[in-house]
Design a protein around this motif. Structure first.
Motif, PDB file in Angstrom:
ATOM      1  N   HIS A  38       0.813  -1.215   0.000  1.00  0.00           N
ATOM      2  CA  HIS A  38       0.000   0.000   0.000  1.00  0.00           C
ATOM      3  C   HIS A  38       0.849   1.268   0.000  1.00  0.00           C
ATOM      4  O   HIS A  38       0.322   2.366  -0.132  1.00  0.00           O
ATOM      5  CB  HIS A  38      -0.990   0.008   1.178  1.00  0.00           C
ATOM      6  N   CYS A  39       2.162   1.105   0.137  1.00  0.00           N
ATOM      7  CA  CYS A  39       3.066   2.252   0.119  1.00  0.00           C
ATOM      8  C   CYS A  39       3.647   2.512  -1.265  1.00  0.00           C
ATOM      9  O   CYS A  39       3.963   3.641  -1.620  1.00  0.00           O
ATOM     10  CB  CYS A  39       4.215   2.025   1.101  1.00  0.00           C
ATOM     11  N   THR A  40       3.776   1.440  -2.068  1.00  0.00           N
ATOM     12  CA  THR A  40       4.465   1.545  -3.355  1.00  0.00           C
ATOM     13  C   THR A  40       3.873   2.562  -4.332  1.00  0.00           C
ATOM     14  O   THR A  40       4.630   3.102  -5.151  1.00  0.00           O
ATOM     15  CB  THR A  40       4.539   0.172  -4.047  1.00  0.00           C
ATOM     16  N   PRO A  41       2.547   2.856  -4.311  1.00  0.00           N
ATOM     17  CA  PRO A  41       2.058   3.879  -5.243  1.00  0.00           C
ATOM     18  C   PRO A  41       2.741   5.238  -5.067  1.00  0.00           C
ATOM     19  O   PRO A  41       2.719   6.063  -6.002  1.00  0.00           O
ATOM     20  CB  PRO A  41       0.560   3.962  -4.910  1.00  0.00           C
ATOM     21  N   MET A  42       3.359   5.478  -3.914  1.00  0.00           N
ATOM     22  CA  MET A  42       4.074   6.743  -3.718  1.00  0.00           C
ATOM     23  C   MET A  42       5.201   6.902  -4.730  1.00  0.00           C
ATOM     24  O   MET A  42       5.623   8.022  -5.026  1.00  0.00           O
ATOM     25  CB  MET A  42       4.634   6.815  -2.293  1.00  0.00           C
ATOM     26  N   SER A  43       5.687   5.792  -5.272  1.00  0.00           N
ATOM     27  CA  SER A  43       6.753   5.867  -6.276  1.00  0.00           C
ATOM     28  C   SER A  43       6.266   6.526  -7.562  1.00  0.00           C
ATOM     29  O   SER A  43       7.069   6.951  -8.400  1.00  0.00           O
ATOM     30  CB  SER A  43       7.294   4.469  -6.581  1.00  0.00           C
ATOM     31  N   LEU A  44       4.941   6.617  -7.744  1.00  0.00           N
ATOM     32  CA  LEU A  44       4.363   7.223  -8.947  1.00  0.00           C
ATOM     33  C   LEU A  44       4.190   8.736  -8.820  1.00  0.00           C
ATOM     34  O   LEU A  44       3.887   9.404  -9.816  1.00  0.00           O
ATOM     35  CB  LEU A  44       3.000   6.593  -9.248  1.00  0.00           C
ATOM     36  N   THR A  45       4.345   9.276  -7.612  1.00  0.00           N
ATOM     37  CA  THR A  45       4.073  10.706  -7.410  1.00  0.00           C
ATOM     38  C   THR A  45       4.911  11.626  -8.295  1.00  0.00           C
ATOM     39  O   THR A  45       4.390  12.658  -8.744  1.00  0.00           O
ATOM     40  CB  THR A  45       4.238  11.119  -5.931  1.00  0.00           C
ATOM     41  N   GLY A  99      -3.791  11.597   3.852  1.00  0.00           N
ATOM     42  CA  GLY A  99      -3.800  10.148   3.952  1.00  0.00           C
ATOM     43  C   GLY A  99      -3.188   9.590   2.682  1.00  0.00           C
ATOM     44  O   GLY A  99      -2.640  10.337   1.862  1.00  0.00           O
ATOM     45  N   GLN A 100      -3.308   8.253   2.471  1.00  0.00           N
ATOM     46  CA  GLN A 100      -2.777   7.691   1.226  1.00  0.00           C
ATOM     47  C   GLN A 100      -3.477   6.380   0.861  1.00  0.00           C
ATOM     48  O   GLN A 100      -4.353   6.359   0.037  1.00  0.00           O
ATOM     49  CB  GLN A 100      -1.259   7.502   1.324  1.00  0.00           C
ATOM     50  N   VAL A 101      -3.108   5.279   1.496  1.00  0.00           N
ATOM     51  CA  VAL A 101      -3.774   3.994   1.279  1.00  0.00           C
ATOM     52  C   VAL A 101      -3.938   3.299   2.622  1.00  0.00           C
ATOM     53  O   VAL A 101      -3.018   3.318   3.444  1.00  0.00           O
ATOM     54  CB  VAL A 101      -2.972   3.079   0.318  1.00  0.00           C
ATOM     55  N   ASN A 102      -5.104   2.729   2.858  1.00  0.00           N
ATOM     56  CA  ASN A 102      -5.360   2.011   4.112  1.00  0.00           C
ATOM     57  C   ASN A 102      -5.464   0.505   3.862  1.00  0.00           C
ATOM     58  O   ASN A 102      -5.485   0.048   2.729  1.00  0.00           O
ATOM     59  CB  ASN A 102      -6.652   2.536   4.757  1.00  0.00           C
ATOM     60  N   GLY A 103      -5.565  -0.242   4.957  1.00  0.00           N
ATOM     61  CA  GLY A 103      -5.635  -1.695   4.851  1.00  0.00           C
ATOM     62  C   GLY A 103      -4.243  -2.306   4.823  1.00  0.00           C
ATOM     63  O   GLY A 103      -3.284  -1.733   5.327  1.00  0.00           O
ATOM     64  N   GLY A 104      -4.140  -3.496   4.222  1.00  0.00           N
ATOM     65  CA  GLY A 104      -2.837  -4.129   4.041  1.00  0.00           C
ATOM     66  C   GLY A 104      -2.367  -5.031   5.156  1.00  0.00           C
ATOM     67  O   GLY A 104      -1.255  -5.544   5.102  1.00  0.00           O
ATOM     68  N   SER A 105      -3.190  -5.246   6.212  1.00  0.00           N
ATOM     69  CA  SER A 105      -2.791  -6.095   7.337  1.00  0.00           C
ATOM     70  C   SER A 105      -3.513  -7.439   7.270  1.00  0.00           C
ATOM     71  O   SER A 105      -4.676  -7.501   6.882  1.00  0.00           O
ATOM     72  CB  SER A 105      -3.113  -5.416   8.670  1.00  0.00           C
ATOM     73  N   ALA A 106      -2.826  -8.499   7.692  1.00  0.00           N
ATOM     74  CA  ALA A 106      -3.451  -9.826   7.743  1.00  0.00           C
ATOM     75  C   ALA A 106      -2.805 -10.665   8.830  1.00  0.00           C
ATOM     76  O   ALA A 106      -1.584 -10.606   9.033  1.00  0.00           O
ATOM     77  CB  ALA A 106      -3.320 -10.536   6.397  1.00  0.00           C
ATOM     78  N   MET A 107      -3.635 -11.438   9.547  1.00  0.00           N
ATOM     79  CA  MET A 107      -3.145 -12.341  10.581  1.00  0.00           C
ATOM     80  C   MET A 107      -3.156 -13.767  10.025  1.00  0.00           C
ATOM     81  O   MET A 107      -4.186 -14.265   9.567  1.00  0.00           O
ATOM     82  CB  MET A 107      -4.026 -12.254  11.824  1.00  0.00           C
ATOM     83  N   LEU A 108      -2.006 -14.419  10.065  1.00  0.00           N
ATOM     84  CA  LEU A 108      -1.836 -15.764   9.533  1.00  0.00           C
ATOM     85  C   LEU A 108      -1.415 -16.709  10.647  1.00  0.00           C
ATOM     86  O   LEU A 108      -0.698 -16.304  11.576  1.00  0.00           O
ATOM     87  CB  LEU A 108      -0.774 -15.775   8.434  1.00  0.00           C
ATOM     88  N   VAL A 109      -1.827 -17.969  10.561  1.00  0.00           N
ATOM     89  CA  VAL A 109      -1.466 -18.971  11.582  1.00  0.00           C
ATOM     90  C   VAL A 109      -0.869 -20.202  10.909  1.00  0.00           C
ATOM     91  O   VAL A 109      -1.069 -20.450   9.707  1.00  0.00           O
ATOM     92  CB  VAL A 109      -2.699 -19.398  12.424  1.00  0.00           C
TER      93      VAL A 109
END
Length: 334
Positions: A38-45, A99-109
């Motif tokens: 969710h951070c990589t789109p900043m490379s397009l700025t 703001g920029q982009v939200n989300g991007g979290s996941a819990m894995l087991v």
């Protein structure tokens, strides 16, 4: 006489060049961003910027970007709401501008655990079984990032004490999360996209759920600057925020473009990037009430030592977002 004339001509040339060079320098914004999905789109700025030259630099983590910002190596940093609260708690000079982009979290087991997706009762039972057997139930994240706080907040809401019921393992670089699971070093991890999708596609773990049932919700990224940049480069900041808004609009409308940029910046396969985008939400708004709730949660979790509520509200500057969108702050999360 010829020497004197030559000297005068050189001086005049230098005098004309110096202001131009200075103006060019003043029009540059050094921008840092982390290398997560969710951070990589900043490379397009840079390609969406007008009236300002954006020098976009990738960092391994948001913490690295924040460090560069407060040490004045960059002008603008893409970090998280959590970094914002931590910076204010430490007394750093930071100002939130978008703001920029939200989300991007996941819990894995772990694959072998008898835990049902989204079933906290089954998770708590396995944790209790480990505790009764004298074995630590090891949970991991990159300490201090959004996923770490999302996990801790979700645990606290479900009555799981991260200091007593489980054993926390810090794995600073998210790209190392896959191997930690493969080596059996942890039972659960809260990681960031696209690494969560990478782990799932490699069948190194299974999905438990998204850790958004806590004060932070799915809020993740926030764009910060410093007060000296606000004072010295207000127009450049406005154009930078306008570029962020344009990039958000672009990737929100074109998932293929978002997939491409994630794959390019992280070096991961497009199949992984394709899975990651489903857990991302481009959104340039700044959510004031939620930011205050996040700060309160972080104090409860002892991630910060002081009540930074007043500073959180005071240092959210909506003027650049208002100028970039043509909307009042009442429609931008205030």
């Amino acid at each position: 006489m010829k020497k004197n004339l030559l000297g005068i001509l050189i001086a005049l040339c230098l005098a004309s060049i110096a202001p131009a060079a200075m103006a060019q320098s003043e029009s540059v914004i050094k921008l840092g961003y982390a290398k997560c999905a969710h951070c990589t789109p900043m490379s397009l700025t840079p390609q969406y910027a007008k009236g300002v030259q954006i020098d976009a630099v990738g960092f391994n983590t948001g913490t690295d970007a924040l460090t560069a910002l407060v040490s004045k190596n960059i002008d603008v940093a893409q970090v998280t709401y959590l970094h914002y609260a931590i910076a204010l708690d430490k007394g750093f000079d930071v100002v939130a501008i978008s703001g920029q982009v939200n989300g991007g979290s996941a819990m894995l087991v772990g694959n072998d655990l008898s835990i049902v997706p989204n079933d906290w009762a089954s998770l708590k039972k396995v944790i209790a079984d480990y505790k009764a057997g004298g074995k630590p139930f090891r949970v991991a994240a990159s300490r201090g990032n959004a996923q770490d706080i999302h996990m801790r907040g979700a645990f606290a809401k479900q009555g799981i004490d991260i200091n007593k019921d489980v054993q926390f393992v810090n794995i600073p670089n998210p790209s190392d999360h896959l191997q930690a699971l493969r080596r059996g070093e942890i039972e659960l991890i809260c990681t960031v996209e696209p690494f969560a999708t990478q782990i799932l596609q490699a069948k190194a773990a299974k999905m438990f759920g998204l850790p958004y049932d806590q004060a932070a919700g799915k809020l993740t990224n926030l764009i910060l600057t410093r007060s000296d940049v606000v004072k010295d480069k207000p127009k450049q900041l406005e154009e930078t925020v306008r570029a962020v808004v344009k990039v958000d609009e672009f990737v929100a409308a074109d998932k293929g473009a978002l997939i491409d940029v994630i794959s390019k910046i992280t070096g991961l396969d497009k199949a992984i990037a394709t899975g990651a985008v489903e857990n991302l939400d481009p959104d340039p708004k700044m959510y004031r009430a939620s930011a205050l709730a996040i700060a309160a949660m972080m104090r409860d979790l002892k991630y910060i030592n002081s009540d930074v509520s007043a500073a959180v509200e005071k240092n959210m500057d909506y003027r650049f977002l208002e100028a970039a969108t043509g909307k009042p702050k009442s429609e931008l999360g205030y």
